[in-house]
Write an enzyme that holds these catalytic residues in place. Structure first.
Site, mmCIF file in Angstrom:
data_model
loop_
_atom_site.group_PDB
_atom_site.id
_atom_site.type_symbol
_atom_site.label_atom_id
_atom_site.label_comp_id
_atom_site.label_asym_id
_atom_site.label_seq_id
_atom_site.Cartn_x
_atom_site.Cartn_y
_atom_site.Cartn_z
ATOM 1 N N MET A 48 -18.515 -29.898 97.047
ATOM 2 C CA MET A 48 -19.103 -31.087 96.179
ATOM 3 C C MET A 48 -18.173 -31.358 94.844
ATOM 4 S SD MET A 48 -22.007 -29.998 93.569
ATOM 5 C CE MET A 48 -21.504 -31.618 92.689
ATOM 6 N N TYR A 49 -17.287 -30.245 94.254
ATOM 7 C CA TYR A 49 -16.412 -30.600 93.211
ATOM 8 C C TYR A 49 -15.437 -31.484 93.791
ATOM 9 C CZ TYR A 49 -18.702 -26.142 91.616
ATOM 10 O OH TYR A 49 -19.199 -25.155 91.020
ATOM 11 N N SER A 50 -15.339 -32.761 93.008
ATOM 12 C CA SER A 50 -14.519 -33.822 93.149
ATOM 13 C C SER A 50 -14.700 -34.266 94.679
ATOM 14 C CB SER A 50 -13.201 -33.575 92.809
ATOM 15 O OG SER A 50 -13.002 -33.521 91.575
ATOM 16 N N VAL A 51 -15.851 -33.994 95.366
ATOM 17 C CA VAL A 51 -15.976 -34.485 96.612
ATOM 18 C C VAL A 51 -14.978 -33.811 97.651
ATOM 19 C CG1 VAL A 51 -16.861 -36.119 98.317
ATOM 20 C CG2 VAL A 51 -17.374 -36.347 95.904
ATOM 21 N N LYS A 77 -19.130 -23.167 98.282
ATOM 22 C CA LYS A 77 -20.565 -23.573 98.285
ATOM 23 C C LYS A 77 -20.721 -24.676 99.388
ATOM 24 C CE LYS A 77 -20.688 -22.271 93.609
ATOM 25 N NZ LYS A 77 -19.368 -22.872 93.224
#
Length: 317
Positions: A48-51, A77
């Site tokens: 999810m970090y910066s998609v 994750k």
């Protein structure tokens, strides 16, 4: 699996389209190089970090600056939304199987060392999640499984379910824990100590709050302080500022930064395995590494603990 007492968290690196305070690839690469120079072998990211962009930057940087793959411990994750479709989120078998393949492509590796469920999924049966994760391990796409913030009873159920099914169990808990959020001391950390689970807390500096540069009125001067809506919901209670006052007093007496003392405090708590640190300036990273050599005495540990006031459960969403 052996990991360094500091884990390099990569959420700060990715795309400014995701968060204004994020550093993009050219600015991010020196941080990976410096972390490796400091001997850190444990790197934490998430889809999810910066998609997904964060995973791509992490993979390229570790290939460029890192040692051979077997000397690196890479964690990512799964859980949070990666698109608008209802199957692009959660811990269903469909999403897990798709997500691990997508993460491996972005990271440019055949496997991750640690695959972490980012949160608890209230909509998917635990058995489905546990079986899908086990299949990921059996396929050689992940070596170990970890979990992140949830209630202790939920994690206990997942550990019990995995044992009952005879499949791969979780080996780590990445929970929210720092000087201004210590609710994990009530149930989760004792559970992890009892079950032999590695504790790898996120936000050991409370998203920068413990640095001492936040204010109740306008949140602070940095872009992240002013725009970090999530952090603003987690901290900023009156008692939180009292903790920072005590922290600042001890740091001044020691002649070191607040961050160094806050991290040293966390690393001296029972059950800690590796603290996940992040940095947007190279000198911040250098300062945190030195915290490994700082040992607080009993009086300092007691003084830091005294101002804390109970909080509602924070960080599970």
């Amino acid at each position: 699996m052996k990991v360094t007492p500091l884990c390099f968290g990569t959420m700060t690196y990715g795309s400014k389209k995701w968060r204004q305070w994020v550093l993009e690839e050219d600015d991010a690469q020196p941080f990976f190089r410096r972390a490796l120079e400091h001997g850190i072998n444990f790197f934490d990211t998430a889809d999810m970090y910066s998609v997904g962009v964060c995973e791509e930057i992490t993979g390229r940087a570790l290939k460029k600056y890192g040692p051979s793959r077997e000397k690196l411990v890479i964690a990512t994750k799964v859980f949070n939304a990666m698109g608008d479709d209802p199957n692009e989120r959660g811990l269903s078998r469909k999403h897990i199987i798709h997500s691990i393949d997508a993460s491996l492509r972005r990271l440019g590796t055949d496997y991750v060392d640690l695959y972490i469920i980012h949160r608890f999924d209230y909509q998917t049966p635990i058995e489905e999640t546990i079986q899908a994760l086990h299949d990921v391990v059996k396929a050689g796409k992940a070596l170990y499984l970890g979990a992140s913030s949830m209630h202790a009873y939920q994690f206990a159920k997942m550990l019990y379910t995995a044992r009952n099914m005879g499949v791969t169990r979780f080996v780590s808990m990445q929970n929210h824990y720092n000087l201004v959020y210590r609710e994990e001391e009530r149930e989760m950390i004792p559970l992890c100590r009892e079950e032999g689970i590695a504790v790898t807390p996120w936000s050991p500096l409370a998203r920068g709050f413990l640095a001492g540069n936040r204010r109740p009125g306008d949140f602070g001067d940095t872009i992240r302080a002013k725009t970090d809506d999530y952090g603003q919901k987690l901290y900023f209670q009156t008692s939180d500022f009292k903790v920072v006052e005590r922290l600042t007093e001890i740091a001044k007496n020691r002649g070191v930064s607040n961050a160094r003392v806050a991290l040293a405090w966390l690393l001296q708590q029972r059950g800690m395995t590796s603290a996940i640190i992040g940095a947007s300036k190279l000198e911040q990273l250098d300062d945190l590494v030195v915290a490994l050599d700082l040992k607080l005495d009993d009086g300092e540990l007691k003084a830091l603990a005294e101002p804390y006031q109970p909080h509602p459960v924070l960080g599970h969403t």
